[in-house]
Design an enzyme around this catalytic site. Structure first.
Site, short mmCIF file in Angstrom:
data_model
loop_
_atom_site.label_atom_id
_atom_site.label_comp_id
_atom_site.label_asym_id
_atom_site.label_seq_id
_atom_site.Cartn_x
_atom_site.Cartn_y
_atom_site.Cartn_z
N GLU A 157 42.13 62.46 115.75
CA GLU A 157 41.00 61.94 116.53
C GLU A 157 40.37 62.98 117.45
O GLU A 157 40.37 62.82 118.68
CB GLU A 157 41.42 60.68 117.32
CG GLU A 157 41.77 59.52 116.39
CD GLU A 157 41.88 58.17 117.08
OE1 GLU A 157 41.93 58.12 118.32
OE2 GLU A 157 41.91 57.15 116.36
N GLU A 304 45.12 55.34 109.94
CA GLU A 304 45.51 54.34 110.94
C GLU A 304 44.64 53.11 110.76
O GLU A 304 43.43 53.22 110.54
CB GLU A 304 45.32 54.84 112.38
CG GLU A 304 46.26 55.92 112.82
CD GLU A 304 46.11 56.24 114.32
OE1 GLU A 304 45.64 55.38 115.09
OE2 GLU A 304 46.44 57.37 114.69
C1 NOJ Z 1 44.47 55.95 117.74
C2 NOJ Z 1 45.48 56.97 118.12
O1 NOJ Z 1 45.57 58.00 117.18
C3 NOJ Z 1 46.85 56.39 118.43
O2 NOJ Z 1 47.54 57.36 119.15
C4 NOJ Z 1 46.70 55.08 119.18
O3 NOJ Z 1 47.93 54.59 119.60
C5 NOJ Z 1 46.02 54.08 118.28
N1 NOJ Z 1 44.76 54.58 117.80
C6 NOJ Z 1 45.80 52.73 118.93
O4 NOJ Z 1 45.01 52.87 120.04
#
Ligand code: NOJ
Length: 394
Positions: A157, A304
């Site tokens: 991200e 994710e």
């Molecule tokens: C994005 C992130 O990469 C991760 O670290 C985070 O816990 C999740 N989304 C949920 O917010």
């Protein structure tokens, strides 16, 4: 039933700082402990996965999943600039070996938000040496990858990392769409990514990319241009930058509606999750379609997707809905290599602490005992069948 192509990968994802425990040598730890911080609690022992990774992977494998995405912690590998911990490298290589031994495909993330304290103290992404340092760290990580790790994510991200750098308040990590990103940091992250990929290109079978938080910005009527402008520097730019990469990661959770004054609050009465985000399973379909379009056809990996909830049946509903959307995008020709759920474990959700539970597996905060939830078995069943049932309420 909606069938996925042969060889489609199914798994779950985690990140070092969120599960390992005692990562006291990275930049996040002092933030957690700073007086007056907006971070609700420190990560502490987290899930103690630094020691319990075999158990975590075994639960994943026994459920029927075949892929595990985890990150390596730079501050354990290079605890001081120029000092390399052989033991740190060996630890992460052991994780790769354990995955392979269990028949799990590992995906390794090199940087999942956290960096060593020394790197932060020396200007972090604003240092003119940032890309050199990140390229060198990639070289240090090569023995972890060996010649048998195929999937490598350089930076997790980058769009959220640039937004955190823009606002400097870690609480913003949970508030998608805020604040404005630091565009110079964005440029540096892209340079880091490219330099890292150059290093990785010398390694046999590695396929590298970065993973983008796709945020499904949607306009209110009349706000189409505003939504495009708002979304470009937070989302699309990072997808466009992935053109030419081996793959691009999509991380989708919710949508953000853009009105004349910017992002709208979720309206009263609309279902939200434990992070306050709108329950919106279609975010995944929109994310993968957008990634495919903006990259000009780079293969997608869902790295994710999930929801924070105490109601595990709702997690299954959400995931079924998301997978239905993913299937629809794939039926239209979007190439997708696999689906990784966030997260394998209930873990440390950054500024929000341990309360937002994203896990397929619950973790006792005192004993670290792992208890699989029905959603783990459900997703494992989807993986075994390589198919998901149609959503009863599309
Ligand atoms: C994005 C992130 O990469 C991760 O670290 C985070 O816990 C999740 N989304 C949920 O917010």
């Amino acid at each position: 039933m909606l069938h996925f192509p042969d060889g489609f990968l199914w798994g779950a994802a985690t990140a070092a700082h969120q599960i390992e425990g005692n990562n006291f040598n990275n930049d996040w730890w002092p933030r957690e402990h700073a007086p007056g911080t907006t971070i609700v609690e420190p990560s502490g022992d987290a899930c103690d996965s630094y020691h319990r990774f075999r158990e975590d992977m075994t639960l994943l494998r026994d459920a029927g999943l075949d892929t595990y995405r985890f990150s390596i912690e730079w501050s354990r590998i290079e605890p001081e600039e120029g000092f390399v911990s052989r033991a740190g490298i060996d630890h992460y290589r052991r994780m790769v070996d354990t995955a392979l031994e269990l028949g799990i495909t590992p995906m390794v993330t090199l940087m999942h938000f956290t960096v060593p304290r020394w790197f932060a103290d020396r200007g972090m992404w604003r240092s003119p040496d940032a890309a050199d340092r990140f390229a060198r760290f990639t070289e240090l990580a090569l023995p972890v990858l060996g010649d048998d790790v195929k999937w490598v994510c350089t930076i997790n991200e980058p769009n959220i990392a640039a937004m955190i750098a823009g606002g400097e308040d870690p609480a913003n990590l949970v508030a998608y769409g805020l604040p404005d990103p630091d565009l110079k940091v964005a440029d540096t992250l892209l340079e880091c990514h490219r330099r890292s990929r150059e290093v990785l290109s010398g390694v046999g079978g590695v396929r590298s990319g970065w993973t983008v938080a796709t945020q499904a910005f949607q306009p209110e009527p009349g706000c189409e241009q505003a939504a495009r402008d708002y979304g470009h520097q937070r989302d699309d730019w990072y997808l466009e930058a992935a053109r030419g990469d081996d793959w691009v990661g999509v991380q989708a959770y919710t949508r953000t509606v853009i009105g004349p004054d910017g992002p709208r609050q979720v309206p009263e009465g609309v279902e939200t999750t434990l992070t306050g985000w709108e329950y919106y399973p279609k975010a995944l379909e929109e994310g993968v379609r957008s990634a495919w379009e903006k990259t000009g056809g780079v293969p997608v990996f869902v790295t994710e997707n999930g929801m924070a909830t105490a109601d595990d049946a709702r997690r299954i509903d959400y995931t079924r809905g998301a997978l239905n959307g993913l299937h629809a995008a794939m039926a239209d020709g979007v190439e997708v290599a696999g689906y990784l759920h966030w997260s394998l474990l209930d873990n440390y959700e950054w500024a929000s602490g341990f309360r937002p539970t994203f896990g397929l597996i619950a973790v006792d905060r005192e004993t670290f005992v792992r208890t699989p939830k029905p959603s783990l078995g459900w997703l494992g069943g989807v993986a075994r069948a390589n198919a998901v049932e149609e959503d009863p309420q599309p």
